[in-house]
Design an enzyme around this catalytic site. Structure first.
Site, PDB file in Angstrom:
ATOM      1  N   HIS A  88      -1.999  54.757 -37.397  1.00 26.02           N
ATOM      2  CA  HIS A  88      -1.235  54.249 -38.529  1.00 26.02           C
ATOM      3  C   HIS A  88      -2.013  54.342 -39.839  1.00 26.02           C
ATOM      4  O   HIS A  88      -1.424  54.433 -40.914  1.00 26.02           O
ATOM      5  CB  HIS A  88      -0.822  52.799 -38.280  1.00 26.02           C
ATOM      6  CG  HIS A  88       0.153  52.652 -37.151  1.00 26.02           C
ATOM      7  ND1 HIS A  88       0.519  51.436 -36.642  1.00 26.02           N
ATOM      8  CD2 HIS A  88       0.838  53.575 -36.429  1.00 26.02           C
ATOM      9  CE1 HIS A  88       1.381  51.601 -35.660  1.00 26.02           C
ATOM     10  NE2 HIS A  88       1.579  52.899 -35.508  1.00 26.02           N
ATOM     11  N   PHE A 136      -2.300  50.513 -29.730  1.00 25.77           N
ATOM     12  CA  PHE A 136      -3.483  51.047 -30.396  1.00 25.77           C
ATOM     13  C   PHE A 136      -3.225  51.522 -31.821  1.00 25.77           C
ATOM     14  O   PHE A 136      -3.862  52.473 -32.290  1.00 25.77           O
ATOM     15  CB  PHE A 136      -4.088  52.199 -29.573  1.00 25.77           C
ATOM     16  CG  PHE A 136      -4.096  51.934 -28.093  1.00 25.77           C
ATOM     17  CD1 PHE A 136      -4.588  50.745 -27.593  1.00 25.77           C
ATOM     18  CD2 PHE A 136      -3.585  52.864 -27.197  1.00 25.77           C
ATOM     19  CE1 PHE A 136      -4.595  50.489 -26.218  1.00 25.77           C
ATOM     20  CE2 PHE A 136      -3.578  52.618 -25.834  1.00 25.77           C
ATOM     21  CZ  PHE A 136      -4.084  51.423 -25.338  1.00 25.77           C
ATOM     22  N   CYS A 137      -2.310  50.885 -32.525  1.00 23.62           N
ATOM     23  CA  CYS A 137      -1.963  51.278 -33.901  1.00 23.62           C
ATOM     24  C   CYS A 137      -1.601  52.762 -33.971  1.00 23.62           C
ATOM     25  O   CYS A 137      -1.902  53.446 -34.963  1.00 23.62           O
ATOM     26  CB  CYS A 137      -3.092  50.961 -34.868  1.00 23.62           C
ATOM     27  SG  CYS A 137      -3.362  49.201 -35.112  1.00 23.62           S
ATOM     28  N   ALA A 138      -0.959  53.248 -32.917  1.00 25.72           N
ATOM     29  CA  ALA A 138      -0.481  54.634 -32.871  1.00 25.72           C
ATOM     30  C   ALA A 138       0.824  54.632 -32.086  1.00 25.72           C
ATOM     31  O   ALA A 138       0.965  55.329 -31.076  1.00 25.72           O
ATOM     32  CB  ALA A 138      -1.521  55.542 -32.225  1.00 25.72           C
TER      33      ALA A 138
END
Length: 459
Positions: A129, A375-377
């Protein structure tokens, strides 16, 4: 770096000393154990060498660029020499600027604020992100997840060739995935970008701690990374690369340090002459401790020898992947396949298990710290899992039945400070949890999955 590995050299067998190596944590089943920190992809422990360098400087702490006193002058020299160290670490070209920021996220937001008018941005849906979201004021083209490095290059070339109008463009790409650990074909993507009149920024947050990053050799225009993933304390980051867009843009923050001259006008307004150096985007009192720690980490990794560090890490990567492959219920997530070169970041799901529950059990019952979730993805994890994820913190959600898709993933990550024993303890814990089940029950508390101490342990 392209999709290739560093030459193997097994002569290094010991991990680099890091803070917290002897910290013990309580187990829900009783007793204590040395904590196994296997979440380097989120934040790596600080190197002892870095901490010692910071401690040695601390008594001489002074204001940077703002004082005539000895300590201020010393701190200013330290700050600017750190800029030189980072430039050497990254192989910067003549004329490149090194701007100090708070993090990779801050660095890429700074670059987003400096984009020329009409700039079109191209990013793969696989990005973290930090590199997927900053481009809100630009026209963004999000590219589908490629399944091979060659496909990534071909996808980018096609998108750039078809863009209308044919104006300024920026490609943003990761060097190593924070989900799969796989290396991306950065050099080839940079060549493709330049062939179509575009520029490229490399998100090196996961690459820089594991491999050399050379701006000139890779052919990228900018590199961004964070200190806290490079074995330095929190709160510092870097954006390094070409100066023209940065000099042409309004300062990222307006304030002291960014301005060369400020004068009051007769009409009551203010005229400002801004710096054209990196200081233009470094307004305010700088984080000299954070900057010094990044430089110390750069020196420590360079002196330890990246080839030796990477060779040892590849041995650990092989051990983890082989160990997980021995557990039929485990599926390792990958875009480019088993043979793709990668750093010490591996995500997986366990059939029949809620990922948050599994990660909580590793912590509470074995003293092992990993990460679970998205995982911010989020787009990448959705692609890899083939379904919608659960809401964060839903560790009490029903466990996936055998054959069903997991809702989130588990990530184990490691690096220069990871002892072999921690890897073996992790693999043993995975085997034991899968074969025998957790010894405790877990519940959600303030968004976290924790042991339910009011419930009886499982037998």
């Amino acid at each position: 770096m392209s999709a290739s590995t560093v030459t193997v050299d097994q002569s290094i067998c010991a991990p680099l000393p890091v803070l917290g190596a002897d910290v013990t944590v309580p187990l829900v089943t009783g007793g204590e154990v040395t904590y196994a920190a296997l979440d380097y992809a989120a934040s790596a422990p600080a190197l002892q060498r870095v901490w010692d360098d910071v401690a040695a400087y601390a008594p001489y702490y002074g204001s940077v660029h703002r004082g005539a006193g000895y300590l201020s002058q010393l701190s200013t020299d330290l700050f600017e020499n750190s800029r030189v160290t980072v430039a050497e670490f990254l192989g910067c070209r003549v004329g490149d600027q090194v701007v100090f920021t708070r993090s990779t996220t801050d660095s890429l937001n700074l670059l987003a604020a400096a984009l020329p008018d009409g700039c079109q941005v191209f990013v793969f849906e696989t990005e973290h992100h930090a590199s997927l979201l900053p481009w809100r004021d630009a026209r963004v083209t999000c590219l589908d997840a490629p399944r091979t490095p060659d496909q990534a290059v071909a996808t980018l070339e096609r998108a750039l060739a078809e863009r209308e109008p044919h104006g300024p463009a920026l490609v943003c790409v990761t060097g190593a995935s924070n989900v799969t650990g796989e290396l991306w074909p950065v050099k080839e993507l940079a060549a493709a970008a330049h062939a179509h009149g575009a520029r490229i920024v490399l998100d090196a947050a996961q690459l820089a701690p594991h491999h050399p990053v050379d701006i000139a050799e890779l052919g990228v225009d900018w590199v961004a990374f964070s200190g806290h993933k490079l074995y330095a304390p929190f709160g510092s980051g870097v954006l390094a690369g070409r100066s023209d867009w940065l000099v042409d843009a309004e300062p990222y923050l307006a304030g002291g340090g960014a301005s060369r001259k400020v004068a009051r006008r007769a009409d009551g307004g203010v005229d400002v002459e801004w710096h054209t150096t990196a200081a233009r985007h470094e307004a305010g009192s700088p984080n000299v401790i954070g900057v010094h720690s990044i430089a110390a980490a750069c020196r420590a990794l360079t002196e330890a020898g990246f080839d030796r560090l990477a060779a040892r890490e590849q041995r650990l990567v092989t051990r983890v992947r082989e160990g997980l492959a021995e557990v039929p219920e485990v599926r390792v997530l990958s875009l480019f396949g088993d043979d793709a070169p990668r750093v010490g970041v591996i995500s997986f799901v366990v059939e029949g298990w809620n990922s948050s529950h599994f990660a909580a059990a590793l912590s509470a019952e074995y003293g092992i710290g990993v990460r679970d979730g998205l995982f911010c993805a989020h787009p990448l994890v959705r692609t890899l899992l083939g379904g919608e994820p659960q809401e964060p913190g839903e560790c009490g959600a029903p466990e996936a039945a055998p054959g069903e898709k997991s809702l989130n993933a588990i990530r184990v990550s490691f690096g220069a400070g990871t002892p072999d024993e921690h890897i073996e303890r992790f693999l043993g814990a995975v085997r034991e949890l899968v074969s025998e089940g957790a010894r405790w029950t877990y519940r959600t508390e303030e968004g976290r999955c924790v042991p339910d101490r009011g419930a009886a342990a499982q037998v």
